[in-house]
Motif scaffolding. Structure first.
Motif, mmCIF file in Angstrom:
data_model
loop_
_atom_site.group_PDB
_atom_site.id
_atom_site.type_symbol
_atom_site.label_atom_id
_atom_site.label_comp_id
_atom_site.label_asym_id
_atom_site.label_seq_id
_atom_site.Cartn_x
_atom_site.Cartn_y
_atom_site.Cartn_z
ATOM 1 N N ALA A 355 0.827 -1.207 0.000
ATOM 2 C CA ALA A 355 0.000 0.000 0.000
ATOM 3 C C ALA A 355 0.862 1.257 0.000
ATOM 4 O O ALA A 355 0.584 2.220 -0.720
ATOM 5 C CB ALA A 355 -0.917 -0.010 1.220
ATOM 6 N N ASP A 358 2.316 1.846 -3.453
ATOM 7 C CA ASP A 358 1.304 2.259 -4.432
ATOM 8 C C ASP A 358 0.870 3.701 -4.172
ATOM 9 O O ASP A 358 0.828 4.525 -5.078
ATOM 10 C CB ASP A 358 0.102 1.308 -4.370
ATOM 11 C CG ASP A 358 -0.896 1.603 -5.488
ATOM 12 O OD1 ASP A 358 -0.472 2.130 -6.549
ATOM 13 O OD2 ASP A 358 -2.096 1.304 -5.323
ATOM 14 N N GLU A 359 0.580 4.011 -2.918
ATOM 15 C CA GLU A 359 0.070 5.354 -2.621
ATOM 16 C C GLU A 359 1.128 6.427 -2.799
ATOM 17 O O GLU A 359 0.813 7.577 -3.074
ATOM 18 C CB GLU A 359 -0.472 5.403 -1.185
ATOM 19 C CG GLU A 359 -1.794 4.682 -1.055
ATOM 20 C CD GLU A 359 -2.291 4.683 0.374
ATOM 21 O OE1 GLU A 359 -2.018 5.642 1.112
ATOM 22 O OE2 GLU A 359 -2.957 3.688 0.752
ATOM 23 N N THR A 498 -6.289 -4.691 1.457
ATOM 24 C CA THR A 498 -5.128 -3.914 1.007
ATOM 25 C C THR A 498 -4.570 -4.496 -0.292
ATOM 26 O O THR A 498 -4.308 -3.763 -1.244
ATOM 27 C CB THR A 498 -4.032 -3.901 2.100
ATOM 28 O OG1 THR A 498 -4.610 -3.379 3.288
ATOM 29 C CG2 THR A 498 -2.850 -3.049 1.686
ATOM 30 N N HIS A 502 -4.704 -2.448 -3.845
ATOM 31 C CA HIS A 502 -3.418 -1.988 -4.398
ATOM 32 C C HIS A 502 -2.816 -3.004 -5.358
ATOM 33 O O HIS A 502 -1.619 -2.997 -5.609
ATOM 34 C CB HIS A 502 -2.441 -1.684 -3.256
ATOM 35 C CG HIS A 502 -2.922 -0.571 -2.389
ATOM 36 N ND1 HIS A 502 -2.863 0.744 -2.776
ATOM 37 C CD2 HIS A 502 -3.524 -0.581 -1.172
ATOM 38 C CE1 HIS A 502 -3.395 1.497 -1.826
ATOM 39 N NE2 HIS A 502 -3.804 0.719 -0.835
#
Ligand code: ADP
Ligand code: MG
Length: 696
Positions: A355, A358-359, A498, A502
């Motif tokens: 996560a 990705d974020e 999650t 993602h």
């Protein structure tokens, strides 16, 4: 006996924990250990005692001076040497060093890049002792690792945010671990930086202004041979390099830098050094020291060390792999164990990483964005500018099954029979390594491979630590909001959601393939190809909010970092353009003009004898055209550089450099390189790629 020498010398130039225990009164040592372990401030009485012991130790090891060693925003290290001497009334000197001198220094902050922080605050800056990184001796100077901050406490360096991000990650990870009933004393990151570099002959280095001033060749025709025979990678190390590497190991070991692996890399003249991983900020300090030693010691062997990301076209550039994991009192939280599918703590941390990456792919990309690294990211041997995660054959089925709410077992390690009785059967490594992935899970750690060889690894680690801290925090909130449910059920659901949310960041295919670019675009992953594309992420309000929330960097500091990176990009390109124009006008043009003149004379002489020198005439014409074109292209580059330099806004200035100056540099290079291929070797004013890359 050699073993004894190494164990005896390891850390001999470092004021180690053992030295402190030996030299400090017991209560002082105990208090200092607590301060270090619990990461809390030190009081002046303790500092005075530590300073005294440190000085005595340093004097015994031949030191005469001390320095606060710090890492300003340009990424390199800085030092100012002060001697220990104080004058007595009778004119004699005493060697003294106080706690205050240990704890705090005051260099003039105005001469370091500060991205504008100085304009709004006082010019004064302070260096502050980082007791977590041990003091060491370098060239008779006691070096005290420090953080560098402004009068108002704003970070002016690379280290301060790294330390803050480690604090944030530790705090948030402990909250997660508490939910699992684990209460460690310390949670730390482990970092193992693999450092690539080139070694060429010092005389070649000195003969080229581009190498001396920019660390890379700005000109140079394609060598007759490149790396296509794949003979250099892991090849036998040439004697001069071997001798250099031995001294390097010795010097690093004295500084307690655990240099472990050394080998030839893929490109000719390219090498790699990997230490055993250490606590994050210490590993970053030690990587900086390693880079310094690489450069200094090479000259003892008639060699020059190039740490630039792309010293030569046509062969691989150099990166630095940031191997990263997080552990609690020595327990690696990224260790999957034999059954990762049932290892909830591991799955939770794996989910955090997926996560986080990705974020914050944009921030990770920005953390490795430099003019030098732009030559590498996306080139053939380097990971693309697109951030993605590779999980490998063992974990991918686990993650896929989780998303589908199934339970899948990880691949067992496979035993391979090699068919030769004398060879023992071996286990196939579960983490078949996808070398093309920018962010790969390799067994029990992640390996971030986009980092540039000459960069300070603080920036990427700051992003990683903070982004993972945020995920820890979110997990705790998620669990708290479902306190009426069973923790393990809730945690598993978090993991599954999650991975599902993602999923787009996970990519196990070939990161170098063109199709991946299109596929990544479909997935909505950012593809920030150049530094000017990447660094605005540093001033994105959402990213500022992230760093502010976890106390790592505030808005002014983030803005300063953006400005400093933007300025650095334009300054580097300005220097490169200047050097190109200079070399074109002062070296290449005179050489080609003189050579074409010789040929024209030969044509004329032959004509007098009634010989029609067809080839020479053609050559003279081509050379003259080359001269005309180089002359024009150098002027054009000069003009474009001048225009770009005058743009006030850092972002616009960088865009101008990327869009007009870089193409003008490329055009000039092409013109000069094409002349190199037809000029005589004698007339050519600098060593060629053939000379530099294939020496004996
Ligand atoms: P390669 O990528 O060349 O196969 P290795 O697997 O040998 O390299 O490891 C490269 C680096 O990763 C070394 O510096 C090593 O100490 C470091 N490393 C190994 N385990 C960990 C870990 N758990 N956390 C962080 N770094 C690690
Ligand atoms: Mg590696």
């Amino acid at each position: 006996m050699a073993d004894d020498r190494v164990t005896a010398e390891f850390g001999s130039l470092v004021f180690t924990d053992a030295d402190m225990r030996k030299r400090l009164p017991k209560p002082t040592y105990k208090e200092l250990s607590h301060v270090i372990r619990e990461n809390r401030p030190i009081d002046l009485d303790i500092a005075n005692e530590v300073a005294h012991a440190m000085k005595e130790w340093a004097l015994e090891h031949g030191a005469t001076h001390f320095t606060h060693w710090f890492q300003p925003l340009n990424g390199i290290t800085s030092e100012k040497h002060d001697s220990f001497i104080t004058l007595q009334d009778d004119g004699s000197v005493l060697m003294a060093f106080s706690g205050k001198e240990l704890v705090q220094g005051e260099p003039d902050a105005s001469s370091f890049p500060n991205g504008g922080l100085r304009a709004t605050f006082e010019a004064r800056g302070y260096t502050v002792w980082d007791p977590m990184s041990p003091a060491f001796i370098k060239d008779e100077v006691l070096c005290i690792p420090t953080a560098f901050i402004s009068y108002n406490g704003e970070a002016l360096d690379k280290k301060t945010p790294l330390l803050r991000s480690e604090v944030a990650l530790e705090r948030e990870a402990k909250r997660v671990l508490a939910l699992f009933g684990i209460e460690p004393k310390r949670v730390v990151t482990n970092v193992g930086p693999e450092q690539e570099y080139f070694l060429i002959k010092e005389e070649d280095f000195e003969a080229r202004a581009d190498l001396r001033l920019c660390g890379r060749t700005l000109f140079g025709a394609e060598p007759s041979k490149g790396q296509e025979l794949e003979e250099h990678y892991f090849g036998a190390i040439r004697p001069s390099v071997n001798a250099f590497m031995k001294e390097l190991d010795d010097e690093l070991w004295k500084l307690a830098i655990p240099a472990k692996t050394k080998h030839n890399e893929v490109a000719p003249c390219q090498h790699e050094l990997a230490p055993i991983y250490e606590q994050g900020s210490l590993a970053v300090d030690n990587n900086l020291l390693t880079m310094e030693k690489l450069k200094l010691l090479a000259t003892n062997y008639g060699l020059a060390c190039l740490e630039h990301e792309r010293p030569f076209e046509y062969v691989n550039g150099s990166g630095k792999h940031d191997n990263w994991s997080v552990s609690a009192d020595g327990r690696n939280l990224l260790e999957p164990g034999p059954h990762p599918e049932d290892n909830l703590l591991f799955l939770v941390f794996l989910a955090f990483l997926v996560a986080a990456v990705d974020e914050h792919a944009d921030l990770l990309r920005a953390s490795v964005a430099t003019a030098g690294n732009d030559h590498r990211l996306g080139a053939n041997e380097a990971p693309p500018a697109i951030v993605s995660i590779f999980l490998g054959d063992a974990l991918t089925p686990v993650v896929e099954a989780l998303i589908k709410k199934e339970h899948a077992e990880a691949h067992e390690d496979e035993l391979m029979d090699l068919g030769v009785p004398a060879l023992p059967d071996i286990f196939r490594d579960n983490t078949d390594r996808n070398r093309t992935s920018p962010f790969a899970f390799t067994g029990n750690k992640f390996e971030f491979r986009m980092c540039g060889s000459q960069q300070n690894l603080s920036d990427p680690n700051v992003v990683l630590n903070t982004a993972v801290a945020e995920q820890c925090d979110r997990f705790c909130e998620y669990v708290a909001a479902r306190s009426d449910e069973d923790f393990y059920v809730v945690a598993m659901r978090f993991v599954r959601h999650t991975f599902r949310d993602h999923h787009r960041i996970i990519f196990d295919g070939n990161g170098y393939a063109h199709e991946w670019e299109a596929e990544a675009e479909r997935r909505g992953l950012p593809n920030l190809k150049t530094t000017p594309d990447a660094i605005p992420a540093l001033i994105d309000p959402a990213n500022i909010a992230l760093f502010e929330k976890y106390g790592v960097l505030n808005e002014a500091e983030m803005h300063a970092r953006y400005v400093s990176k933007a300025e650095q990009y334009a300054k580097l390109l300005n220097i490169e353009a200047n050097v190109m124009v200079h070399m074109a006008r002062h070296q290449y043009l005179p050489a080609i003009i003189s050579y074409s003149g010789d040929i024209a004379t030969a044509v004329a002489t032959k004509a007098e004898l009634g010989i029609d020198a067809v080839v020479e005439r053609e050559l003279a014409r081509t050379l003259t055209e080359g001269v005309n074109s180089i002359y024009a292209l150098a002027s054009e580059l000069d003009d474009k550089n001048t225009a770009a330099r005058e743009i006030a806004d850092p972002g616009e200035r960088d865009n101008e450099y990327r869009d007009t100056v870089i193409p003008a540099m490329e055009a000039l290079r092409t013109a000069v390189d094409s002349m190199e291929t037809i000029c005589s070797k004698e007339c050519w004013p600098v060593p060629s790629y053939n000379d530099m890359l294939f020496y004996v």
